[in-house]
Write a protein that holds these residues in place. Structure first.
Motif, PDB file in Angstrom:
ATOM      1  N   ALA A 268      18.673  18.471  -9.892  1.00  0.00           N
ATOM      2  CA  ALA A 268      17.314  18.513  -9.318  1.00  0.00           C
ATOM      3  C   ALA A 268      17.423  19.719  -8.202  1.00  0.00           C
ATOM      4  CB  ALA A 268      17.107  17.273  -8.514  1.00  0.00           C
ATOM      5  N   LYS A 269      15.990  20.082  -8.324  1.00  0.00           N
ATOM      6  CA  LYS A 269      15.740  21.326  -7.251  1.00  0.00           C
ATOM      7  C   LYS A 269      14.968  20.942  -6.073  1.00  0.00           C
ATOM      8  CE  LYS A 269      16.398  24.654 -11.057  1.00  0.00           C
ATOM      9  NZ  LYS A 269      15.760  25.588 -11.939  1.00  0.00           N
ATOM     10  N   SER A 270      14.615  21.650  -5.220  1.00  0.00           N
ATOM     11  CA  SER A 270      13.907  21.263  -3.927  1.00  0.00           C
ATOM     12  C   SER A 270      12.250  20.679  -4.393  1.00  0.00           C
ATOM     13  CB  SER A 270      13.640  22.473  -3.080  1.00  0.00           C
ATOM     14  OG  SER A 270      13.078  23.720  -3.506  1.00  0.00           O
ATOM     15  N   LYS A 271      11.825  21.461  -5.664  1.00  0.00           N
ATOM     16  CA  LYS A 271      10.279  21.330  -6.130  1.00  0.00           C
ATOM     17  C   LYS A 271      10.254  19.812  -6.524  1.00  0.00           C
ATOM     18  CE  LYS A 271      11.330  22.981 -10.733  1.00  0.00           C
ATOM     19  NZ  LYS A 271      11.024  21.726 -11.498  1.00  0.00           N
ATOM     20  N   ASP A 272      11.471  19.343  -6.852  1.00  0.00           N
ATOM     21  CA  ASP A 272      11.712  17.910  -7.359  1.00  0.00           C
ATOM     22  C   ASP A 272      11.559  16.732  -6.309  1.00  0.00           C
ATOM     23  OD1 ASP A 272      11.609  18.793 -10.365  1.00  0.00           O
ATOM     24  OD2 ASP A 272      13.881  19.276  -9.925  1.00  0.00           O
ATOM     25  N   ILE A 273      11.535  17.091  -5.194  1.00  0.00           N
ATOM     26  CA  ILE A 273      11.705  16.090  -4.110  1.00  0.00           C
ATOM     27  C   ILE A 273      10.155  16.177  -3.716  1.00  0.00           C
ATOM     28  CG2 ILE A 273      12.359  15.642  -1.686  1.00  0.00           C
ATOM     29  CD1 ILE A 273      14.884  17.445  -2.283  1.00  0.00           C
ATOM     30  N   LYS A 274       9.884  14.743  -3.539  1.00  0.00           N
ATOM     31  CA  LYS A 274       8.463  14.403  -2.995  1.00  0.00           C
ATOM     32  C   LYS A 274       8.723  13.310  -1.908  1.00  0.00           C
ATOM     33  CE  LYS A 274       6.006  15.045  -7.425  1.00  0.00           C
ATOM     34  NZ  LYS A 274       5.313  14.492  -8.446  1.00  0.00           N
ATOM     35  N   THR A 275       7.540  12.942  -1.128  1.00  0.00           N
ATOM     36  CA  THR A 275       7.653  11.904   0.008  1.00  0.00           C
ATOM     37  C   THR A 275       6.487  10.854  -0.584  1.00  0.00           C
ATOM     38  OG1 THR A 275       7.950  14.032   1.428  1.00  0.00           O
ATOM     39  CG2 THR A 275       7.108  12.092   2.410  1.00  0.00           C
ATOM     40  N   LEU A 276       7.278   9.813  -0.296  1.00  0.00           N
ATOM     41  CA  LEU A 276       6.608   8.361  -0.511  1.00  0.00           C
ATOM     42  C   LEU A 276       6.264   7.728   0.883  1.00  0.00           C
ATOM     43  CD1 LEU A 276       5.487   6.126  -2.490  1.00  0.00           C
ATOM     44  CD2 LEU A 276       7.691   5.151  -2.318  1.00  0.00           C
ATOM     45  N   VAL A 277       4.933   7.417   1.105  1.00  0.00           N
ATOM     46  CA  VAL A 277       4.659   6.529   2.377  1.00  0.00           C
ATOM     47  C   VAL A 277       4.025   5.137   1.828  1.00  0.00           C
ATOM     48  CG1 VAL A 277       3.039   6.238   4.384  1.00  0.00           C
ATOM     49  CG2 VAL A 277       3.808   8.549   3.438  1.00  0.00           C
ATOM     50  N   ALA A 278       4.947   3.842   2.251  1.00  0.00           N
ATOM     51  CA  ALA A 278       4.510   2.743   1.926  1.00  0.00           C
ATOM     52  C   ALA A 278       4.734   1.813   2.892  1.00  0.00           C
ATOM     53  CB  ALA A 278       5.385   2.345   0.649  1.00  0.00           C
ATOM     54  N   GLY A 279       3.898   0.694   2.536  1.00  0.00           N
ATOM     55  CA  GLY A 279       4.040  -0.527   3.527  1.00  0.00           C
ATOM     56  C   GLY A 279       3.349  -1.536   3.265  1.00  0.00           C
ATOM     57  N   TRP A 280       2.877  -2.495   4.225  1.00  0.00           N
ATOM     58  CA  TRP A 280       2.011  -3.719   3.931  1.00  0.00           C
ATOM     59  C   TRP A 280       0.666  -3.414   4.471  1.00  0.00           C
ATOM     60  CZ3 TRP A 280       4.144  -6.426   0.366  1.00  0.00           C
ATOM     61  CH2 TRP A 280       5.337  -6.400   0.107  1.00  0.00           C
TER      62      TRP A 280
ATOM     63  N   ILE B 253       1.015  -1.170  -0.159  1.00  0.00           N
ATOM     64  CA  ILE B 253       0.053  -0.049   0.134  1.00  0.00           C
ATOM     65  C   ILE B 253       0.883   1.350   0.013  1.00  0.00           C
ATOM     66  CG2 ILE B 253      -2.044  -0.831   1.084  1.00  0.00           C
ATOM     67  CD1 ILE B 253      -0.874   0.080   3.784  1.00  0.00           C
ATOM     68  N   SER B 254       0.420   2.253  -0.566  1.00  0.00           N
ATOM     69  CA  SER B 254       1.316   3.539  -0.780  1.00  0.00           C
ATOM     70  C   SER B 254       0.323   4.785  -1.008  1.00  0.00           C
ATOM     71  CB  SER B 254       2.529   3.341  -1.671  1.00  0.00           C
ATOM     72  OG  SER B 254       1.964   3.146  -3.019  1.00  0.00           O
ATOM     73  N   PHE B 255       0.949   6.039  -0.644  1.00  0.00           N
ATOM     74  CA  PHE B 255       0.494   7.107  -1.396  1.00  0.00           C
ATOM     75  C   PHE B 255       1.706   8.135  -0.961  1.00  0.00           C
ATOM     76  CE2 PHE B 255      -0.113   7.519   3.360  1.00  0.00           C
ATOM     77  CZ  PHE B 255       0.199   8.914   3.632  1.00  0.00           C
ATOM     78  N   GLU B 256       1.679   9.197  -2.054  1.00  0.00           N
ATOM     79  CA  GLU B 256       2.517  10.230  -2.141  1.00  0.00           C
ATOM     80  C   GLU B 256       2.258  11.593  -1.706  1.00  0.00           C
ATOM     81  OE1 GLU B 256       5.108  10.064  -5.992  1.00  0.00           O
ATOM     82  OE2 GLU B 256       3.299   8.934  -6.453  1.00  0.00           O
ATOM     83  N   ILE B 257       3.140  12.489  -1.154  1.00  0.00           N
ATOM     84  CA  ILE B 257       2.770  13.958  -0.877  1.00  0.00           C
ATOM     85  C   ILE B 257       3.832  14.408  -1.728  1.00  0.00           C
ATOM     86  CG2 ILE B 257       3.004  15.545   1.006  1.00  0.00           C
ATOM     87  CD1 ILE B 257       2.833  13.106   2.779  1.00  0.00           C
ATOM     88  N   ASN B 258       3.177  15.596  -2.595  1.00  0.00           N
ATOM     89  CA  ASN B 258       3.704  16.140  -3.439  1.00  0.00           C
ATOM     90  C   ASN B 258       4.722  17.386  -3.188  1.00  0.00           C
ATOM     91  OD1 ASN B 258       4.406  16.553  -6.184  1.00  0.00           O
ATOM     92  ND2 ASN B 258       2.743  18.111  -6.624  1.00  0.00           N
ATOM     93  N   LYS B 259       5.451  17.005  -2.160  1.00  0.00           N
ATOM     94  CA  LYS B 259       6.388  17.862  -1.639  1.00  0.00           C
ATOM     95  C   LYS B 259       7.330  17.289  -0.820  1.00  0.00           C
ATOM     96  CE  LYS B 259       5.028  20.429   1.947  1.00  0.00           C
ATOM     97  NZ  LYS B 259       4.656  21.462   2.752  1.00  0.00           N
ATOM     98  N   LYS B 260       8.410  18.119  -0.017  1.00  0.00           N
ATOM     99  CA  LYS B 260       9.258  17.353   0.870  1.00  0.00           C
ATOM    100  C   LYS B 260       8.636  17.501   2.202  1.00  0.00           C
ATOM    101  CE  LYS B 260      14.061  17.570   2.387  1.00  0.00           C
ATOM    102  NZ  LYS B 260      15.468  18.139   2.317  1.00  0.00           N
ATOM    103  N   ALA B 261       7.806  16.487   2.585  1.00  0.00           N
ATOM    104  CA  ALA B 261       6.798  16.659   3.736  1.00  0.00           C
ATOM    105  C   ALA B 261       7.892  16.691   5.088  1.00  0.00           C
ATOM    106  CB  ALA B 261       5.847  15.860   3.826  1.00  0.00           C
ATOM    107  N   THR B 262       7.339  17.280   6.041  1.00  0.00           N
ATOM    108  CA  THR B 262       7.883  17.089   7.563  1.00  0.00           C
ATOM    109  C   THR B 262       7.433  15.901   7.978  1.00  0.00           C
ATOM    110  OG1 THR B 262       6.062  18.436   8.479  1.00  0.00           O
ATOM    111  CG2 THR B 262       8.044  19.631   7.782  1.00  0.00           C
TER     112      THR B 262
END
Length: 200
Positions: A185-197, A6-15
């Motif tokens: 790459a610039k800071s805008k190119d960094i995203k966050t991925l959350v994934a697991g089982w 399972i996974s979802f993304e956050i379209n930025k470098k999230a805290t």
């Protein structure tokens, strides 16, 4: 009792706080869409929390995804990471190599094709006399022995070797181009991925 990724993304470098807030929102969304299903809904409801591994910046989605699944623990937690979402532009050199690989692959298919539809061929393995019209591949229908001539086998081996060589060269070039793109790459190119089982 199984598990699926399972996974979802956050379209930025999230805290870490933004990751946790997004994780909790995702659990609510999953509950609305899938129901609770007694803890086996196969989504983020079956994971207690999320751990942020922000000590490393991954250079592709695939690399980040594999890491998350490796480190995540079913029932306990998913993993969040930062990754660079950038794809190197394809170069003319890559196009030329890809075209050459395709040409060689076509030659290989043509070499393996049965062209004669009349007459017979004798198998060197079991001495069976085979009608060409019944052959679909250059293998004996009785014992499976290759029906390629020595010169055809030599040509086939040469083609396969050349294709492998060009594929390795293409992979090396793609990797080098991706590394160059990552460095730019610039800071805008960094995203966050959350994934697991998720349990189901």
């Amino acid at each position: 009792m199984g598990a699926s990724d399972i996974s979802f993304e956050i379209n930025k470098k999230a805290t870490e706080k933004e990751v946790l807030d997004s994780f909790n929102r995702q659990r609510e969304i999953d509950a609305d869409e899938n129901g609770h299903q007694q803890g086996y809904s196969g989504d983020f409801q079956t994971v207690d929390t999320v751990k942020c591994h922000f000590d490393k910046l991954f250079t592709s989605y695939g690399e980040a995804f594999d890491y998350c699944l490796e480190k995540a623990e079913k029932w306990c937690y998913a993993v969040a990471v930062h990754y660079i979402d950038i794809q190197a532009k394809k170069t003319k050199q890559e196009d030329k190599l890809q075209e050459k690989i395709s040409q060689l692959a076509t030659s290989l298919r043509e070499l393996s094709a049965i062209t004669k539809r009349e007459g017979f061929i004798k198998c060197s393995g079991c001495n069976s006399k085979l009608a060409n019209k019944h052959l679909r591949t250059k293998d004996c229908l009785v014992c499976g022995t290759s029906l390629f001539t020595k010169s055809e086998l030599k040509k086939k081996e040469k083609l396969n070797s050349k294709i492998d060589e060009l594929k390795k060269k293409l992979e090396t070039i793609r990797k080098a181009n991706q590394e160059k793109a990552v460095k730019k790459a610039k800071s805008k190119d960094i995203k966050t991925l959350v994934a697991g089982w998720g349990a189901h």
